[in-house]
Design a protein around this motif. Structure first.
Motif, short mmCIF file in Angstrom:
data_model
loop_
_atom_site.label_atom_id
_atom_site.label_comp_id
_atom_site.label_asym_id
_atom_site.label_seq_id
_atom_site.Cartn_x
_atom_site.Cartn_y
_atom_site.Cartn_z
N HIS A 150 -13.20 -6.64 -1.71
CA HIS A 150 -12.66 -6.57 -0.35
C HIS A 150 -11.14 -6.45 -0.40
CE1 HIS A 150 -16.67 -7.48 1.09
NE2 HIS A 150 -16.71 -8.44 0.18
N TYR B 234 -9.22 -6.25 2.89
CA TYR B 234 -8.96 -7.52 3.56
C TYR B 234 -7.80 -8.25 2.87
CZ TYR B 234 -13.51 -7.11 5.94
OH TYR B 234 -14.57 -6.70 6.70
N PHE C 20 -11.56 -14.17 6.90
CA PHE C 20 -12.07 -13.21 5.92
C PHE C 20 -12.97 -13.92 4.91
CE2 PHE C 20 -8.17 -10.28 6.46
CZ PHE C 20 -8.82 -9.52 7.41
#
Length: 106
Positions: free
Chosen positions: A38, A41, A71
């Protein structure tokens, strides 16, 4: 700048890959996403931390702290469940060898 580059760069890499004929139905694990599942993010968290530093206010740090917490504890687990359902074994292999959020750490 680094955070914005990580976010935008990773999304542009994934977008270009998705346009390739052989990528249909496969989990994207290349580019910046090979360092963190991720990374987009993570880039957002870095970018907003930078803005908080520029604001020179202790209260401004509440925004990147809240974003990062959301997140890590909400968005990433939900997305990981979705990706595991969609890509199965491909995602399991990817998640077993790739950091989840912070490259090389978590």
């Amino acid at each position: 700048m680094i955070g914005s580059s990580l976010n935008t760069g990773s999304e542009l890499q994934r977008r270009a890959w998705k346009k390739l004929p052989g990528s249909q139905g496969r989990c994207y694990t290349g580019g910046l996403f090979s360092y963190s599942m991720h990374i987009n993010y993570f880039g957002d968290s870095l970018m907003f931390t930078g803005w908080a530093i520029l604001a020179a206010s202790v209260w401004a740090f509440s925004i990147p702290l809240l974003m990062t917490a959301l997140f890590v504890f909400y968005h990433i687990p939900a997305l990981d469940r979705y990706l595991a359902d969609r890509y199965g074994a491909q995602f399991q292999v990817y998640s077993s060898k790739t950091a989840k959020f912070v490259p090389f750490l978590y």
